[in-house]
Design an enzyme around this catalytic site. Structure first.
Site, PDB file in Angstrom:
ATOM      1  N   ASP A   1     -40.494 100.557   0.228  1.00 55.02           N
ATOM      2  CA  ASP A   1     -41.368 101.914   0.523  1.00 55.02           C
ATOM      3  C   ASP A   1     -40.581 102.873   0.272  1.00 55.02           C
ATOM      4  OD1 ASP A   1     -43.995 102.509   1.872  1.00 55.02           O
ATOM      5  OD2 ASP A   1     -42.672 103.146   3.488  1.00 55.02           O
TER       6      ASP A   1
ATOM      7  N   GLU B   1     -27.251  86.755  -4.642  1.00 52.34           N
ATOM      8  CA  GLU B   1     -26.755  85.851  -3.935  1.00 52.34           C
ATOM      9  C   GLU B   1     -27.491  84.533  -4.172  1.00 52.34           C
ATOM     10  OE1 GLU B   1     -24.959  86.090  -0.159  1.00 52.34           O
ATOM     11  OE2 GLU B   1     -23.947  88.055  -1.143  1.00 52.34           O
TER      12      GLU B   1
HETATM   13  C1  GLC Z   1     -45.714 104.453   1.379  1.00 45.16           C
HETATM   14  C2  GLC Z   1     -46.573 103.582   1.720  1.00 45.16           C
HETATM   15  C3  GLC Z   1     -47.739 104.397   2.438  1.00 45.16           C
HETATM   16  C4  GLC Z   1     -47.129 104.796   3.672  1.00 45.16           C
HETATM   17  C5  GLC Z   1     -45.834 105.641   3.505  1.00 45.16           C
HETATM   18  C6  GLC Z   1     -45.047 105.743   4.850  1.00 45.16           C
HETATM   19  O1  GLC Z   1     -45.870 105.534   0.573  1.00 45.16           O
HETATM   20  O2  GLC Z   1     -47.302 102.981   0.574  1.00 45.16           O
HETATM   21  O3  GLC Z   1     -48.874 103.456   2.892  1.00 45.16           O
HETATM   22  O4  GLC Z   1     -47.948 105.672   4.379  1.00 45.16           O
HETATM   23  O5  GLC Z   1     -45.161 105.173   2.702  1.00 45.16           O
HETATM   24  O6  GLC Z   1     -44.462 104.718   5.039  1.00 45.16           O
END
Ligand code: GLC
Length: 516
Positions: free
Chosen positions: A201, A250
């Site tokens: 993310d 790993e």
């Molecule tokens: C990313 C995720 C989104 C979230 C953001 C903060 O863009 O896909 O849904 O709100 O990160 O974590």
């Protein structure tokens, strides 16, 4: 399960809140996912990417993690997770989980400890705290992606803390070695449990420019769009991935990282894909592109060229839980659905990996008319409704024609209401129905399995707003315009057409594959 499966896989994004609800609380769960593995196997997908299911106060639908090693009780527990994973593996489906390293939830024990500790303490060093000098003036001009300032004061008013997203999502300080160690350990925790990879993310976040300098302009940065900022796409972030890659290597089983990295260019994005970094990075250019031959072609060429330079597969996507569903983006209604199917069929014939967002195989539209009271997206609330937010693409799936939640759960109301006309888009309605979007996806994925692209050679255009290519295994013609284009010169045996050919012509908003 053979080597390098991830170079040409079809990967299905499951958004756990909205996929299937086994316990009837109105929110999806891991057991719901497990019970639908046969559906995913029949669809023909190679892997699942599962959005966050970790312990979380759910201020940002689980992208606010309070414990990276625990399952949120709304979704189940670790044994439910293990069972779900085992069922997926038994069906030949791999599982990629979401990792959220840019920020934790404010309820994470680290942030709670930081609040309890004094300014300057090691506990506060895990995040970005700064002294308050003027209570009206934050340390810099950065604005939250979800609206409003990116800084919030601690209750005693003595310090600010940084949050690029909601105030309940404080940013971690990646200059602190402890943060690095913690995430390496989290990676191992899930790798040991048998996951096949991680979707990272905000993979272009984490590292902030030294001194946290102001951005240009008023500090407002759109993440969805293309951007480089003192907090996005900083070169230092690559050092983190160079320490992660050896860890995943790993483990046996060809496991992978996929980056959510919004960058200024395909070239910047490909840096994340160097051989000692990550395996895939979503190409969002097609999410942003208008439905036009020229725009799609440009994005395709640049992805192919840049990724070839680093030996990484192209990674195509049209919809996910953060953007408007592509049926609606392309105008909605019948024409929007036709274009969406054409675009999907195109993606499935490009070289590389294709991500499918849950519900697109049913032709689901964005739900635009959700009542304000049910909206949960922090971006809606932090902007006083100015940003409509992402709830409209997160409405629970319709599995049956009837019932309180169209078969999403055994009883009760789903966490977001479903439009009544989704009964006709339910799995039950589309399963086995000639001409349904679901049968179209099943067929397209099945054909692709036997005819995977080995490259892409453009052929002569059949019309102004149309293109054609040979991918080594088949010939694809895509008509982005409204008028039919002649296609009989491209082949005689139709493998699949998203709309029927008429007198050797492909209708507007359609794709056809010919055998070579
Ligand atoms: C990313 C995720 C989104 C979230 C953001 C903060 O863009 O896909 O849904 O709100 O990160 O974590």
């Amino acid at each position: 399960m053979s080597g390098n499966w991830w170079r040409d896989a079809v990967i299905y994004q499951v958004y756990p809140r909205s996929f299937a609800d086994a316990d009837g609380d109105g929110m999806g769960d891991l057991e719901g996912i497990r019970s639908r593995i046969p559906y995913l196997a029949q669809l023909g997908v190679d892997a699942i990417w599962l959005s966050p299911f970790y312990a979380s106060p759910q201020k940002d639908a689980g992208y606010d993690v309070s414990d990276y090693r625990a399952i949120d009780p709304r979704f189940g527990d670790l044994s439910d997770f293990d069972r779900m994973l085992e069922t997926a593996h038994a069906a030949g489906i791999r599982l990629i989980v979401d990792l959220v390293p840019n920020h934790t939830s404010s309820e994470h024990e680290w942030f709670q400890a930081a609040l309890a500790a004094a300014p300057g303490s090691p506990e506060r060093e895990r995040y970005h705290f700064r002294d308050v000098t003027d209570p009206e003036v934050p340390p810099n001009n950065w604005q939250s992606i979800f609206g409003g300032p990116a800084w919030t004061k601690t209750d005693d008013g003595k310090q600010w803390y940084l949050h690029l997203f909601d105030s309940s999502q404080p940013d971690l300080n990646w200059d602190n070695p402890e943060v690095h160690e913690e995430f390496k350990s989290v990676l191992r925790f899930w790798l040991d449990r048998g996951v096949d990879g991680f979707r990272i993310d905000v993979a272009h976040g984490m590292v902030k420019a030294p001194g946290l300098p102001d951005t240009g302009g008023d500090g407002t940065i759109e993440m969805i769009g293309t951007t480089q900022a003192p907090f996005f796409d900083q070169d230092g972030v690559h050092d983190i991935y160079r320490t992660w890659r050896p860890i995943i290597e790993e483990y046996e089983g060809d496991r992978i990282f996929v980056a959510e990295a919004w960058t200024d260019s395909a070239e910047r994005r490909s840096l994340y894909l160097r051989p000692d970094e990550l395996h895939q990075a979503f190409n969002f250019d097609l999410v942003l592109a208008p439905f036009s031959a020229a725009d799609f072609r440009k994005a395709i060429d640049s992805e192919i060229a840049n990724n070839a330079g680093v030996g990484a597969p192209c990674t195509w996507v049209l919809s996910n839980h953060d953007v408007q569903r592509h049926v609606t983006r392309y105008g909605g209604g019948e024409a929007g659905l036709a274009r969406a199917k054409a675009a999907t069929q195109l993606l499935l014939s490009l070289p590389g990996v294709v991500y499918v967002y849950q519900g697109e195989e049913l032709g689901l539209n964005e739900v635009l008319d959700l009542p304000d009271e049910v909206r949960e997206d922090p971006s809606f609330h932090r902007t006083g409704g100015e940003q409509i937010g992402r709830d409209g693409c997160r409405v629970p799936l319709p599995w049956k024609r009837e019932g309180a939640s169209l078969g999403f759960g055994p009883a009760g109301e789903p966490w977001l209401p479903q439009p009544a006309d989704w009964a006709d888009l339910s799995v039950e309605a589309e399963d086995g129905a000639a001409g349904s979007t679901l049968e179209f996806y099943r067929q397209a994925i099945a054909i692709r399995k036997g005819r995977k692209a080995t490259g892409l050679t453009w052929l002569a255009d059949p019309g102004d707003n149309a293109f054609a290519f040979d991918n080594g295994a088949l010939v694809a013609v895509v008509n982005f315009g409204d008028e039919p284009v002649p296609v009989s010169g491209y082949g005689t045996e139709v493998l699949l057409a998203s709309a029927d050919l008429v007198d050797g012509h492909l209708p507007g908003g359609a794709t056809v594959w010919f055998a070579k």
